[in-house]
Design an enzyme around this catalytic site. Sequence first.
Site, PDB file in Angstrom:
ATOM      1  N   PRO A  91       0.791  -1.229   0.000  1.00 20.92           N
ATOM      2  CG  PRO A  91      -0.193  -1.130   2.112  1.00 20.92           C
ATOM      3  CD  PRO A  91       0.541  -2.044   1.188  1.00 20.92           C
ATOM      4  CG  ASN A  92      -0.379   4.316   1.220  1.00 19.35           C
ATOM      5  OD1 ASN A  92      -1.377   4.746   0.648  1.00 19.35           O
ATOM      6  ND2 ASN A  92      -0.423   3.843   2.457  1.00 19.35           N
ATOM      7  NE  ARG A 128       3.571   7.377   2.016  1.00 16.75           N
ATOM      8  CZ  ARG A 128       3.823   6.183   2.491  1.00 16.75           C
ATOM      9  NH1 ARG A 128       4.125   5.191   1.686  1.00 16.75           N
ATOM     10  NH2 ARG A 128       3.777   5.963   3.781  1.00 16.75           N
ATOM     11  CG  ASN A 170       8.347  -1.655   0.555  1.00 15.99           C
ATOM     12  OD1 ASN A 170       7.643  -1.675   1.553  1.00 15.99           O
ATOM     13  ND2 ASN A 170       9.069  -0.601   0.215  1.00 15.99           N
ATOM     14  CB  ALA A 207       1.107   0.194   6.478  1.00 18.16           C
ATOM     15  CG  HIS A 231      10.682  -1.933   5.029  1.00 18.44           C
ATOM     16  ND1 HIS A 231       9.330  -1.841   4.790  1.00 18.44           N
ATOM     17  CD2 HIS A 231      10.882  -3.114   5.649  1.00 18.44           C
ATOM     18  CE1 HIS A 231       8.737  -2.917   5.258  1.00 18.44           C
ATOM     19  NE2 HIS A 231       9.657  -3.713   5.778  1.00 18.44           N
ATOM     20  NE  ARG A 290       8.784   6.222   8.661  1.00 17.34           N
ATOM     21  CZ  ARG A 290       7.877   5.979   7.731  1.00 17.34           C
ATOM     22  NH1 ARG A 290       8.025   4.944   6.925  1.00 17.34           N
ATOM     23  NH2 ARG A 290       6.833   6.746   7.586  1.00 17.34           N
TER      24      ARG A 290
END
Length: 142
Positions: free
Chosen positions: A9-10, A17, A71, A74, A97, A104
């Site tokens: 996702p993303n 982003r 990858n 999330a 990643h 993080r």
Amino acid sequence: MKILILNGPNLNLLGKREPEVYGNISFENYFTQLQQNYPNCELSYFQSNHEGAIIDKIHETGFTYDGIVLNAGAYTHTSIAIHDAIKAVTTPVVEVHISNIHTRENFRHKSMIAAACKGSVVGLGLLSYEFAIDYFLKAKKI
């Protein structure tokens, strides 16, 4: 050698982003560079924001490909289902990643998929993908 690069996702928003974290290049453009850098390797690419589609792709390629570079975004931190899919197939998986998940937010420090993977490459930007591909290429020669 057949290697699948599988993004979660993303990651379809790379280049747009949070460029300070993920860089300014889209993954599609980066994938073209990877194909040029590895002309003797059959690279495939799939991205989905849906957990089930990622699992389906692992099942689809997990017995015929030489490696999967994953990858999971999330889903890394939440998906026992992706962990189980990796365990169910014979193709080795390397977790990657772009950012260093250990620097993080606390919830990103734990990977639910790492124990099912051959190894992990984190925090080295897009080079993480190249290190994973290099692993598969070198491991085959050993």
